[in-house]
Design a protein around this motif. Sequence first.
Motif, mmCIF file in Angstrom:
data_model
loop_
_atom_site.group_PDB
_atom_site.id
_atom_site.type_symbol
_atom_site.label_atom_id
_atom_site.label_comp_id
_atom_site.label_asym_id
_atom_site.label_seq_id
_atom_site.Cartn_x
_atom_site.Cartn_y
_atom_site.Cartn_z
ATOM 1 N N VAL A 54 39.499 39.203 21.141
ATOM 2 C CA VAL A 54 38.137 39.522 21.555
ATOM 3 C C VAL A 54 37.071 38.704 20.799
ATOM 4 O O VAL A 54 35.915 38.684 21.206
ATOM 5 N N ARG A 57 35.616 36.166 22.891
ATOM 6 C CA ARG A 57 36.465 36.197 24.107
ATOM 7 C C ARG A 57 37.439 35.025 24.165
ATOM 8 O O ARG A 57 37.420 34.215 25.099
ATOM 9 N N HIS A 84 43.121 44.907 22.405
ATOM 10 C CA HIS A 84 42.486 46.207 22.629
ATOM 11 C C HIS A 84 41.044 46.034 23.128
ATOM 12 O O HIS A 84 40.624 46.721 24.044
ATOM 13 N N GLY A 85 40.288 45.115 22.542
ATOM 14 C CA GLY A 85 38.890 44.939 22.952
ATOM 15 C C GLY A 85 38.811 44.419 24.386
ATOM 16 O O GLY A 85 39.758 43.825 24.904
ATOM 17 N N ALA A 86 37.648 44.620 25.012
ATOM 18 C CA ALA A 86 37.471 44.232 26.420
ATOM 19 C C ALA A 86 37.456 42.713 26.571
ATOM 20 O O ALA A 86 36.661 42.033 25.937
ATOM 21 N N ARG A 95 41.641 45.605 28.892
ATOM 22 C CA ARG A 95 41.332 46.152 27.566
ATOM 23 C C ARG A 95 42.320 47.283 27.303
ATOM 24 O O ARG A 95 43.066 47.684 28.203
ATOM 25 N N HIS A 101 48.350 46.140 29.835
ATOM 26 C CA HIS A 101 47.416 45.224 29.173
ATOM 27 C C HIS A 101 48.056 44.502 27.993
ATOM 28 O O HIS A 101 47.824 43.310 27.782
ATOM 29 N N ARG A 127 43.355 54.515 20.133
ATOM 30 C CA ARG A 127 43.011 54.692 21.545
ATOM 31 C C ARG A 127 43.479 56.071 21.988
ATOM 32 O O ARG A 127 44.662 56.263 22.294
#
Length: 336
Positions: A54, A57, A84-86, A95, A101, A127
């Motif tokens: 992330v 990005r 984990h991050g978008a 994400r 994912h 999460r």
Amino acid sequence: MAIEYRLLGRTGVQVSNLCLGAMMFGMRTEPDDSYAIVDRAIERGINFIDTANVYSRGVSETITGDALVRNGKRDRIVLATKFHGAMADDDPNMRGASRRHIIKACEASLERLKTDYIDLYQIHRPRSDTAIDETLRALDDLITAGKVRYIGTSTFAAWQLVESLWAAERLGLNRFICEQQPYNLLDRRVERELMPMAETYGFATIPWSPLGGGLLTGKYQRGQEPPSGTRFSSPNAMQRRRFNDRIFDVIEGLEPLAAKHDVPLSQYTLAWVMAQRGVTSPIIGPRTMAQLDDNLDAADVALDDEDFSAVDEVIPPGQMVAPFYEADFGPHRFRV
Ligand SMILES: NC(=O)c1ccc[n+]([C@@H]2O[C@H](COP(=O)([O-])OP(=O)(O)OC[C@H]3O[C@@H](n4cnc5c(N)ncnc54)[C@H](OP(=O)(O)O)[C@@H]3O)[C@@H](O)[C@H]2O)c1
């Protein structure tokens, strides 16, 4: 105490007692400067690098991978990244901690890092909407497939890590071996439960923001605007909570202690984190070469019991004046 090597928790892997964080690469540090920072860090004994999908990005991973291709040192480095991050704004499945994912994210990280294995693959945050058994099974499959060597966490609560150990043991899966926790002299909360838990259960710990994002370097002054170009000069909401008046009580209390050793506050406060019981390797986040050199010199600063007591007077064990985490510590909706 120069750069030395320590076991990464209960694994047999030796890592340098400072880890190079790559969060600035591609964000506030140009690629050429980033390559030079990686080369210098390795020359000075660092063999441990931390990035995340992330960070900008994917750009930080790309620059880190390019740096290791250019210098040919990939196999000497213990390379850590995270998921984990978008990774997209318009796709809720790009994400999180689902099997779907994790496998996609790992493939993408391997491609950007230009390697066929990740040494330490970490979940960036707990999460609560995903069962830990789903996450552990997907990570275990990546280990079996040879794409990942070890798995770790970031910013978990102690109970969440212990729960993950129960699940791994019950299901016969590889366990997390390392936790990356927020730990610095403005936020000592992890000392309450996480650090004793980590020592009890053999987790390596690799603290993030050991300099409080730069607040503990001496460059910020009470009542004055942050110098332009610094991280806190254009603060977001999270940083605004950290840049409060109470931090200056701590900074001003620590400055004379650093002066006694004739070292900058940055080296004193980083040396303090390095010396804490249960800490394997704080992750430094230099934006420039000069900052890298300064951070690495902290390895030569030896603190003694007098320092530790004096620091505890300024900010007592377990205390926090600036919050470095507000993670998802809710109960898991699904239990294994
Ligand atoms: N797991 C997580 O959630 C998480 C979160 C954050 C970070 N991390 C990891 O931890 C690493 C380190 O985090 P961090 O960057 O917050 O660490 P940090 O060491 O607390 O802060 C680094 C920042 O402090 C300033 N600085 C450093 N040395 C300095 C010096 N000698 N003089 C003046 N300023 C100095 C620079 O900011 P300026 O731009 O102001 O110069 C630099 O970017 C990251 O690269 C990343 O790998 C993980």
